[in-house]
Design an enzyme around this catalytic site. Structure first.
Site, PDB file in Angstrom:
ATOM      1  N   GLY A  66       0.655  -1.115   0.251  1.00 19.20           N
ATOM      2  CA  GLY A  66      -0.012   0.099  -0.143  1.00 19.20           C
ATOM      3  C   GLY A  66       0.890   1.333   0.165  1.00 19.20           C
ATOM      4  O   GLY A  66       2.042   1.235  -0.134  1.00 19.20           O
ATOM      5  N   ARG A  67       0.182   2.460   0.052  1.00 19.14           N
ATOM      6  CA  ARG A  67       0.962   3.595   0.093  1.00 19.14           C
ATOM      7  C   ARG A  67       1.820   3.692   1.324  1.00 19.14           C
ATOM      8  O   ARG A  67       2.850   4.493   1.240  1.00 19.14           O
ATOM      9  CB  ARG A  67       0.035   4.775  -0.024  1.00 19.14           C
ATOM     10  N   ARG A  70       3.498  -2.416   3.810  1.00 18.57           N
ATOM     11  CA  ARG A  70       3.329  -3.509   3.007  1.00 18.57           C
ATOM     12  C   ARG A  70       3.076  -4.724   3.831  1.00 18.57           C
ATOM     13  O   ARG A  70       3.065  -4.621   5.204  1.00 18.57           O
ATOM     14  CB  ARG A  70       4.666  -3.868   2.232  1.00 18.57           C
ATOM     15  N   ASP A 178     -13.408   3.269   5.075  1.00 19.26           N
ATOM     16  CA  ASP A 178     -12.692   2.772   3.706  1.00 19.26           C
ATOM     17  C   ASP A 178     -13.108   1.513   3.044  1.00 19.26           C
ATOM     18  O   ASP A 178     -12.357   0.806   2.677  1.00 19.26           O
ATOM     19  CB  ASP A 178     -11.017   2.503   4.339  1.00 19.26           C
TER      20      ASP A 178
END
Length: 337
Positions: A66-67, A70, A178
């Site tokens: 992900g941004r 990990r 989310d």
């Protein structure tokens, strides 16, 4: 389908005369959740394991990136136990941010459709990490066929399991915030069982938010409007109901119902509002071709533009076992241009 959520600013609700549309009981529920998380974070900060990850665990393979971090499949070097390890670099994550996400996962306990967080937090020289159960078949985005979606039995299984997971989160005074295919992990190749993961955006009910980036399809329209309080909008579980409605539409069709929930900017959303206000399912806009009146009713409830009128995530259960897609030849079919 776009995968990243618009960033928003968060400010906790304080003592104020105007509750921004919340009842006192709703505000108390959120404050209770916030205090419980603060206590858990203080305790977890004292019990962090200080070690390098590779001293304790052996990397097997990446599970996700992900941004901000990990996820790796690892095994315990002595016991050989497989686990998933979420690793967040210190360059982009504060200790408090790490503890918050870790403790939200811990606070949710065991639920069959939520990834279980283990009570092991690790601080290394360059990163923070915590361990969860491993889920090995990727995320839901890889199972969705463009302009097709998923097979209807799989859609209904996902709907039931995700609604149950969100209900569980809401019962703890929290709002997930989310929901998207990338945050739904798949436990088996036939998509029989899914689990919700990634609680970095989860907040106590009543937390004040402002939309800082452009809206995306999952963004509820109340976040796009001027907030009722100067500090922002007090969040409610209705945000998750909206996102669930958008996700179920995607699973049934293979595309989004609109790009953003702004009537003046998105004609697909404008057409939806006109159709919904008409109360006439047979006059469906083109993107909704192929769905049944049963699916219409379910999605209309979840996607009501007025959050206080919006149906809760639990409403999905009333539509399970009925057909959500028209059979070939029983109605108009079409692809969104």
């Amino acid at each position: 389908m776009p995968g990243k959520q618009s960033e928003e600013e968060q400010v906790e609700v304080g003592a104020q005369q105007d509750l921004g549309g919340l009842t006192e009981e709703e505000l108390r529920q959120g404050q209770k959740a916030a205090l419980a998380l603060e206590d858990m974070m203080a305790l977890s900060a004292q019990t962090l394991v200080h070690a390098e990850v590779d001293e304790l665990y052996k990397d097997v393979r990446p599970l996700g990136q992900g941004r901000f971090g990990r996820v790796l499949l690892v095994t315990h070097r002595q016991k050989g136990t497989p686990m998933a390890l979420k690793q967040l670099p210190k360059t982009s994550t504060s200790l408090r941010g790490f503890l918050y996400e870790f403790c939200v996962g811990l606070s949710l306990g065991a639920h069959s459709s939520i990834v279980t967080t283990y009570g092991i937090g690790i601080e290394s020289a360059n990163s923070y990490s915590f361990l969860t159960e491993p889920v090995l078949h990727g995320d839901l985005i890889t199972f969705i066929q463009p302009k097709v979606g998923l097979a209807e039995p799989a859609v209904q299984r996902c709907a039931a399991q995700l609604a149950s997971a969100l209900e569980h989160i809401h019962s703890h005074g929290l709002v997930y915030r989310d929901l998207k295919p990338e945050n739904v992990l798949v436990c088996d190749p036939s998509c029989q069982h899914v689990k919700l993961t990634d609680f970095g955006h989860t907040r106590p009910r009543g937390t004040l938010l402002r939309l800082a980036g452009p809206p995306i399809p999952y963004t509820a329209p109340e976040l796009c409007a001027p907030p009722p309080l100067p500090e922002g909008l007090p969040i409610q579980p209705a945000l998750d109901a909206w996102a669930l409605g958008v996700l179920l539409f995607c699973l049934l069709t293979g595309y989004f119902p609109w790009d953003q929930p702004l009537e003046e900017a998105d004609p697909f959303y404008g057409d939806f509002l006109v159709w919904q206000a008409s109360g006439e399912p047979q006059d469906r806009p083109q993107p909704w071709f192929g769905l049944t009146p049963v699916a219409d009713a379910m999605l209309w409830g979840l996607l009501d533009p007025h959050p206080r009128k919006r149906q809760p995530v639990s409403s999905v259960r009333g539509y399970l076992g009925q057909s959500w897609r028209q059979q070939e030849g029983t109605g108009e079919e079409g692809d969104r241009e």
